[in-house]
Design a protein around this motif. Structure first.
Motif, PDB file in Angstrom:
ATOM      1  N   TYR A 101      -3.447  33.295   0.270  1.00  0.00           N
ATOM      2  CA  TYR A 101      -4.529  33.327  -0.705  1.00  0.00           C
ATOM      3  C   TYR A 101      -4.247  32.287  -1.785  1.00  0.00           C
ATOM      4  O   TYR A 101      -3.100  31.910  -2.021  1.00  0.00           O
ATOM      5  N   ARG A 119      -0.785  36.179   5.570  1.00  0.00           N
ATOM      6  CA  ARG A 119      -2.069  35.802   4.998  1.00  0.00           C
ATOM      7  C   ARG A 119      -1.834  35.020   3.710  1.00  0.00           C
ATOM      8  O   ARG A 119      -1.061  35.450   2.854  1.00  0.00           O
ATOM      9  N   MET A 160       1.159  36.917   1.856  1.00  0.00           N
ATOM     10  CA  MET A 160       1.368  38.332   2.136  1.00  0.00           C
ATOM     11  C   MET A 160       1.747  38.501   3.608  1.00  0.00           C
ATOM     12  O   MET A 160       0.940  38.237   4.496  1.00  0.00           O
ATOM     13  N   THR A 219       5.019  40.335  -0.445  1.00  0.00           N
ATOM     14  CA  THR A 219       4.114  39.378  -1.074  1.00  0.00           C
ATOM     15  C   THR A 219       4.890  38.498  -2.042  1.00  0.00           C
ATOM     16  O   THR A 219       5.567  39.005  -2.936  1.00  0.00           O
ATOM     17  N   TYR A 253       4.988  34.099  -3.786  1.00  0.00           N
ATOM     18  CA  TYR A 253       4.329  32.813  -3.920  1.00  0.00           C
ATOM     19  C   TYR A 253       5.124  31.771  -3.148  1.00  0.00           C
ATOM     20  O   TYR A 253       6.348  31.712  -3.254  1.00  0.00           O
ATOM     21  N   TRP A 283       0.823  29.080  -3.139  1.00  0.00           N
ATOM     22  CA  TRP A 283      -0.064  29.993  -2.434  1.00  0.00           C
ATOM     23  C   TRP A 283       0.506  31.398  -2.521  1.00  0.00           C
ATOM     24  O   TRP A 283       1.718  31.586  -2.449  1.00  0.00           O
ATOM     25  N   LEU A 284      -0.365  32.370  -2.668  1.00  0.00           N
ATOM     26  CA  LEU A 284       0.055  33.762  -2.614  1.00  0.00           C
ATOM     27  C   LEU A 284       0.122  34.172  -1.150  1.00  0.00           C
ATOM     28  O   LEU A 284      -0.891  34.170  -0.452  1.00  0.00           O
ATOM     29  N   LEU A 332      -9.730  35.297   1.749  1.00  0.00           N
ATOM     30  CA  LEU A 332      -8.613  34.840   2.577  1.00  0.00           C
ATOM     31  C   LEU A 332      -8.743  33.345   2.835  1.00  0.00           C
ATOM     32  O   LEU A 332      -9.795  32.857   3.236  1.00  0.00           O
ATOM     33  N   PHE A 336      -3.783  35.658  -7.069  1.00  0.00           N
ATOM     34  CA  PHE A 336      -3.978  37.101  -7.132  1.00  0.00           C
ATOM     35  C   PHE A 336      -5.436  37.461  -7.391  1.00  0.00           C
ATOM     36  O   PHE A 336      -5.935  38.466  -6.880  1.00  0.00           O
ATOM     37  N   GLU A 337      -6.117  36.626  -8.166  1.00  0.00           N
ATOM     38  CA  GLU A 337      -7.503  36.937  -8.516  1.00  0.00           C
ATOM     39  C   GLU A 337      -8.458  36.665  -7.354  1.00  0.00           C
ATOM     40  O   GLU A 337      -9.642  36.993  -7.440  1.00  0.00           O
ATOM     41  N   THR A 338      -7.972  36.051  -6.260  1.00  0.00           N
ATOM     42  CA  THR A 338      -8.837  35.756  -5.115  1.00  0.00           C
ATOM     43  C   THR A 338      -8.372  36.493  -3.861  1.00  0.00           C
ATOM     44  O   THR A 338      -8.522  35.978  -2.750  1.00  0.00           O
ATOM     45  N   LEU A 339      -7.835  37.706  -4.020  1.00  0.00           N
ATOM     46  CA  LEU A 339      -7.362  38.464  -2.869  1.00  0.00           C
ATOM     47  C   LEU A 339      -8.492  38.834  -1.909  1.00  0.00           C
ATOM     48  O   LEU A 339      -8.253  39.145  -0.751  1.00  0.00           O
TER      49      LEU A 339
END
Length: 263
Positions: A44, A42, A86, A98, A100, A83-84, A53, A47-50
């Motif tokens: 994201y 996945r 996971m 997880t 970047y 992009w973050l 998706l 981190f602030e927009t977990l």
């Protein structure tokens, strides 16, 4: 169905230019091995927009390791930067990882879902002081540090930037000689009609020593231009509706062994 119909109508409008897209596919491994379990990756925006998706890739049960292919607007990909990501494998014992990721072009990328057992962070912690000069001026570069232990098997010790021309880079060492490699920004290969932002670098299809740094945002031309070299005060020139200046690309340079301060 309504969204698909709207998109199809928009493409057919006179003068509309479909933006360049890239195709992304992942090979999902578990602890470095191919397994038949369901796996997800996945993406994201941070981190602030977990809770929001952005993209999801999956490898189906029994299919092995390859995910489906997703198309994504290239300008969106480049503007995002990192992009973050996971990675998830719910087969017992469960695995999750997880990190970047930096994605800049079409391709098949490998993502290893692992908890890091077996020494993912081997060695003693330390720091290396990085100092970079380009044509006698401080420069921000990515520094990659590799180590040659007594057994002769090279290993990655660490990496990091030099904002403003200097910086302390965290490493993990096992008592060998450490060498530093300075890496310049090679840019993104030219893509017709690509929307670009200030600071991005564009690389000609036939590279001749120069890359082109965007100074005014806009859209690249529909056909590759006649590229130019830096001359005099190196003023910016039109590049489609954007503007850019020529920058010399400096090939990676290595130094070493370099001193390491073990913490």
């Amino acid at each position: 169905m309504m969204v698909l119909a709207a998109l199809g109508y928009r493409v057919g409008l006179p003068g509309y230019i479909k933006p360049p897209v890239v195709s992304l596919q992942f090979r999902l491994l578990r602890d470095g091995e191919v397994t038949e379990t369901v796996k997800f990756l996945r993406l994201y925006r941070g981190f602030e927009t977990l809770g929001q998706l952005a993209l999801v890739f999956w490898a189906e049960s029994g299919a092995g390791d390859f995910t489906q292919t997703c198309a994504l607007d290239l300008a969106t990909l480049l503007a995002q930067g990192e992009w973050l990501a996971m990675g998830i494998d719910d087969a017992l014992p469960r695995r999750i990882r997880t990190v970047y990721l930096s994605l800049s072009e079409s391709g098949l990328y490998t993502f290893n879902i692992t908890m890091g057992e077996g020494g993912g962070q081997q060695g003693d912690p330390g720091q290396v002081s990085g100092l970079v000069r380009v044509e006698r001026l401080p420069a921000n570069r990515e520094i990659v540090l590799v180590e040659r232990p007594a057994d002769g098997e090279w290993r990655l010790a660490g990496y990091g930037p030099t904002p403003g021309g200097s910086g302390d880079i965290d490493v993990r060492v096992v008592g060998g000689d450490v060498y530093a490699i300075g890496v310049d920004d090679y840019g993104v290969a030219f893509v017709p009609d690509l929307r670009v932002q200030v600071g991005q670098r564009i690389r000609p299809t036939h590279y001749a020593g120069w890359v082109y740094e965007i100074t005014e945002a806009g859209q690249l031309p529909a056909a590759e231009p006649v590229w130019w070299a830096a001359q005099g005060e190196n003023p910016s020139q039109p590049l489609g509706s954007a503007r850019a200046i020529a920058r010399r690309y400096f090939q990676p340079i290595a130094h070493g062994p370099v001193p390491v301060e073990v913490i």
